[in-house]
Motif scaffolding. Structure first.
Motif, PDB file in Angstrom:
ATOM      1  N   ASP A 238       0.828  -1.255   0.105  1.00 53.52           N
ATOM      2  CA  ASP A 238      -0.071  -0.075  -0.028  1.00 53.52           C
ATOM      3  C   ASP A 238       0.920   1.059  -0.095  1.00 53.52           C
ATOM      4  O   ASP A 238       0.727   2.322  -0.753  1.00 53.52           O
ATOM      5  CB  ASP A 238      -1.029  -0.001   1.204  1.00 53.52           C
ATOM      6  CG  ASP A 238      -1.909   1.097   1.196  1.00 53.52           C
ATOM      7  OD1 ASP A 238      -2.524   1.239   0.030  1.00 53.52           O
ATOM      8  OD2 ASP A 238      -2.137   1.813   2.353  1.00 53.52           O
ATOM      9  N   ARG A 241       2.460   1.586  -3.328  1.00 46.40           N
ATOM     10  CA  ARG A 241       1.665   2.182  -4.092  1.00 46.40           C
ATOM     11  C   ARG A 241       1.586   3.803  -4.067  1.00 46.40           C
ATOM     12  O   ARG A 241       1.444   4.501  -5.091  1.00 46.40           O
ATOM     13  CB  ARG A 241       0.436   1.493  -4.199  1.00 46.40           C
ATOM     14  CG  ARG A 241      -0.833   1.886  -5.118  1.00 46.40           C
ATOM     15  CD  ARG A 241      -2.137   0.979  -5.007  1.00 46.40           C
ATOM     16  NE  ARG A 241      -2.604   1.036  -3.722  1.00 46.40           N
ATOM     17  CZ  ARG A 241      -3.173   2.135  -2.958  1.00 46.40           C
ATOM     18  NH1 ARG A 241      -3.431   3.050  -3.893  1.00 46.40           N
ATOM     19  NH2 ARG A 241      -3.651   2.126  -1.842  1.00 46.40           N
ATOM     20  N   ARG A 242       1.216   4.214  -3.002  1.00 40.90           N
ATOM     21  CA  ARG A 242       0.986   5.592  -2.700  1.00 40.90           C
ATOM     22  C   ARG A 242       2.157   6.267  -3.046  1.00 40.90           C
ATOM     23  O   ARG A 242       2.035   7.503  -3.814  1.00 40.90           O
ATOM     24  CB  ARG A 242       0.692   5.699  -1.159  1.00 40.90           C
ATOM     25  CG  ARG A 242      -0.751   5.432  -0.779  1.00 40.90           C
ATOM     26  CD  ARG A 242      -1.025   6.068   0.482  1.00 40.90           C
ATOM     27  NE  ARG A 242      -1.970   5.042   1.103  1.00 40.90           N
ATOM     28  CZ  ARG A 242      -2.424   5.602   2.424  1.00 40.90           C
ATOM     29  NH1 ARG A 242      -1.939   6.474   2.998  1.00 40.90           N
ATOM     30  NH2 ARG A 242      -3.397   4.379   2.907  1.00 40.90           N
ATOM     31  N   LEU A 244       4.415   5.701  -5.336  1.00 41.06           N
ATOM     32  CA  LEU A 244       4.341   5.672  -6.639  1.00 41.06           C
ATOM     33  C   LEU A 244       3.378   6.798  -7.522  1.00 41.06           C
ATOM     34  O   LEU A 244       3.643   7.428  -8.259  1.00 41.06           O
ATOM     35  CB  LEU A 244       4.250   4.193  -7.372  1.00 41.06           C
ATOM     36  CG  LEU A 244       5.568   3.215  -7.316  1.00 41.06           C
ATOM     37  CD1 LEU A 244       4.989   1.908  -7.623  1.00 41.06           C
ATOM     38  CD2 LEU A 244       6.477   3.673  -7.905  1.00 41.06           C
ATOM     39  N   GLU A 245       2.146   6.693  -6.845  1.00 45.04           N
ATOM     40  CA  GLU A 245       1.245   7.504  -7.384  1.00 45.04           C
ATOM     41  C   GLU A 245       1.620   8.943  -7.134  1.00 45.04           C
ATOM     42  O   GLU A 245       1.613   9.718  -8.108  1.00 45.04           O
ATOM     43  CB  GLU A 245      -0.047   7.163  -6.346  1.00 45.04           C
ATOM     44  CG  GLU A 245      -0.911   6.214  -7.137  1.00 45.04           C
ATOM     45  CD  GLU A 245      -1.931   6.030  -6.035  1.00 45.04           C
ATOM     46  OE1 GLU A 245      -2.768   4.808  -6.551  1.00 45.04           O
ATOM     47  OE2 GLU A 245      -2.462   6.780  -5.069  1.00 45.04           O
ATOM     48  N   ARG A 246       2.441   9.073  -5.770  1.00 42.70           N
ATOM     49  CA  ARG A 246       2.579  10.762  -5.702  1.00 42.70           C
ATOM     50  C   ARG A 246       3.748  11.051  -6.743  1.00 42.70           C
ATOM     51  O   ARG A 246       3.670  12.354  -7.200  1.00 42.70           O
ATOM     52  CB  ARG A 246       3.234  10.873  -4.147  1.00 42.70           C
ATOM     53  CG  ARG A 246       3.789  11.887  -3.840  1.00 42.70           C
ATOM     54  CD  ARG A 246       2.647  13.138  -3.419  1.00 42.70           C
ATOM     55  NE  ARG A 246       1.859  12.638  -2.533  1.00 42.70           N
ATOM     56  CZ  ARG A 246       2.083  12.765  -1.150  1.00 42.70           C
ATOM     57  NH1 ARG A 246       3.055  13.460  -0.692  1.00 42.70           N
ATOM     58  NH2 ARG A 246       1.334  12.381   0.021  1.00 42.70           N
ATOM     59  N   ARG A 248       4.206   9.806  -9.516  1.00 42.78           N
ATOM     60  CA  ARG A 248       3.503  10.062 -10.824  1.00 42.78           C
ATOM     61  C   ARG A 248       2.736  11.295 -10.912  1.00 42.78           C
ATOM     62  O   ARG A 248       2.847  12.277 -11.950  1.00 42.78           O
ATOM     63  CB  ARG A 248       2.482   8.984 -11.152  1.00 42.78           C
ATOM     64  CG  ARG A 248       2.499   8.432 -12.495  1.00 42.78           C
ATOM     65  CD  ARG A 248       1.500   7.174 -12.695  1.00 42.78           C
ATOM     66  NE  ARG A 248       2.142   5.999 -11.908  1.00 42.78           N
ATOM     67  CZ  ARG A 248       1.307   5.097 -11.201  1.00 42.78           C
ATOM     68  NH1 ARG A 248       0.031   5.386 -10.990  1.00 42.78           N
ATOM     69  NH2 ARG A 248       1.890   4.151 -10.923  1.00 42.78           N
ATOM     70  N   ASP A 249       2.270  11.923  -9.836  1.00 39.97           N
ATOM     71  CA  ASP A 249       1.298  12.876  -9.915  1.00 39.97           C
ATOM     72  C   ASP A 249       2.296  14.327 -10.111  1.00 39.97           C
ATOM     73  O   ASP A 249       2.096  15.073 -10.903  1.00 39.97           O
ATOM     74  CB  ASP A 249       0.745  13.435  -8.497  1.00 39.97           C
ATOM     75  CG  ASP A 249      -0.542  12.240  -8.524  1.00 39.97           C
ATOM     76  OD1 ASP A 249      -0.878  11.830  -9.401  1.00 39.97           O
ATOM     77  OD2 ASP A 249      -1.052  12.156  -7.384  1.00 39.97           O
ATOM     78  N   ASP A 252       3.311  14.762 -13.663  1.00 39.21           N
ATOM     79  CA  ASP A 252       2.272  15.233 -14.255  1.00 39.21           C
ATOM     80  C   ASP A 252       2.257  16.828 -14.119  1.00 39.21           C
ATOM     81  O   ASP A 252       2.053  17.459 -14.964  1.00 39.21           O
ATOM     82  CB  ASP A 252       0.796  14.559 -14.061  1.00 39.21           C
ATOM     83  CG  ASP A 252       0.943  13.263 -14.521  1.00 39.21           C
ATOM     84  OD1 ASP A 252       1.651  12.704 -15.009  1.00 39.21           O
ATOM     85  OD2 ASP A 252      -0.137  12.450 -14.146  1.00 39.21           O
TER      86      ASP A 252
END
Ligand SMILES: [Zn+2]
Length: 252
Positions: A238, A241-242, A244-246, A248-249, A252
């Motif tokens: 978890d 994942r978080r 990696l998301e951060r 990625r954000d 962007d």
């Protein structure tokens, strides 16, 4: 070992340390235990590569000079404390070998299980917190780990190595500096592969009795089955994942 042998041995080890660049100018100090509860040590202020047998100072266990005309090394408190705490130690070398001292300045211990030969003879080399040279702070800084280590990095200062004899303490210094060089090169190459706990366990069975007390290292000692139980695994995934998301954000 009698006083005469001790004097000759210290002169010889001082010469080796200087020739190999483990000490510069008047840096460093060495000592060894002598029969009768005495300690022979290098004098302060002289180049350890150019000592004569008469330069060596002989002290009692409390640090009182019983032989020699010179002042004992400024770091003598460190040596005395080691002999007091470790009856098995017969020799001590304090030096400033450039690569290991670089790790000490970077405040990075040599604490990864990467070389089998090092694991079975030396274990890990912890980093002692910074201490003002030649004060009681220096023996204080290594005391918590003195029982089960024969080599230390002194933060922003150098190394201390111990052995059953002075020669052994010197060889440990050679090993520490070599270990530091190898780790530095691996880091420069961009990858340090640490042995697994299983690999390390196997080493202790092929070299029983030789393994020091201080292994496995901090990196390989993590008993993964226990600490990463089912729920923890989920927690780690978890978190990953978080993150990696951060990332990625941010991209962007
Ligand atoms: Zn020093």
């Amino acid at each position: 070992m009698n006083i005469w042998q001790a004097r000759k041995e210290i002169v010889e080890i001082g010469r080796r340390c200087y020739e190999r660049g483990f000490v510069a100018a008047t840096d460093g100090n060495m000592s060894c235990r002598v029969a009768g509860d005495l300690i022979a040590a290098t004098p302060a202020g002289l180049c350890k590569g150019m000592l004569a047998v008469n330069d060596i100072v002989v002290l009692d266990a409390a640090g009182r000079r019983v032989e020699g005309n010179r002042e004992a090394s400024s770091e003598i408190l460190l040596h005395l404390e080691i002999y007091k705490e470790r009856p098995d130690v017969g020799g001590v070398v304090h030096a400033h070998p450039p690569t290991a001292t670089g790790f000490a300045v970077a405040r990075m211990p040599l604490a990864e299980c990467v070389l089998p030969e090092v694991i079975t003879t030396l274990g890990n080399v912890p980093l002692a917190p910074y201490a003002t040279p030649s004060t009681t702070e220096v023996p204080e800084s290594i005391r918590p780990k003195l029982r089960d280590h024969n080599a230390f990095l002194l933060a922003n200062h150098g190394t201390v190595t111990l052995g059953a004899t002075l020669l052994e303490a010197y060889f440990t210094l050679e090993k520490v500096e070599q270990f530091a060089r190898v780790v530095l090169v691996a880091r420069q190459l961009g990858r340090v592969s640490v042995l697994t706990a299983d690999d390390v366990k196997k080493l202790t069975t092929i070299a029983p009795g030789k393994a020091p007390l201080n292994i496995p290292c901090e990196a390989c000692d993590i008993p993964q089955e226990e600490t990463l139980a089912c729920e923890d695994d989920a927690l780690v995934s978890d978190a990953v994942r978080r993150v990696l998301e951060r990332l990625r954000d941010q991209k962007d």
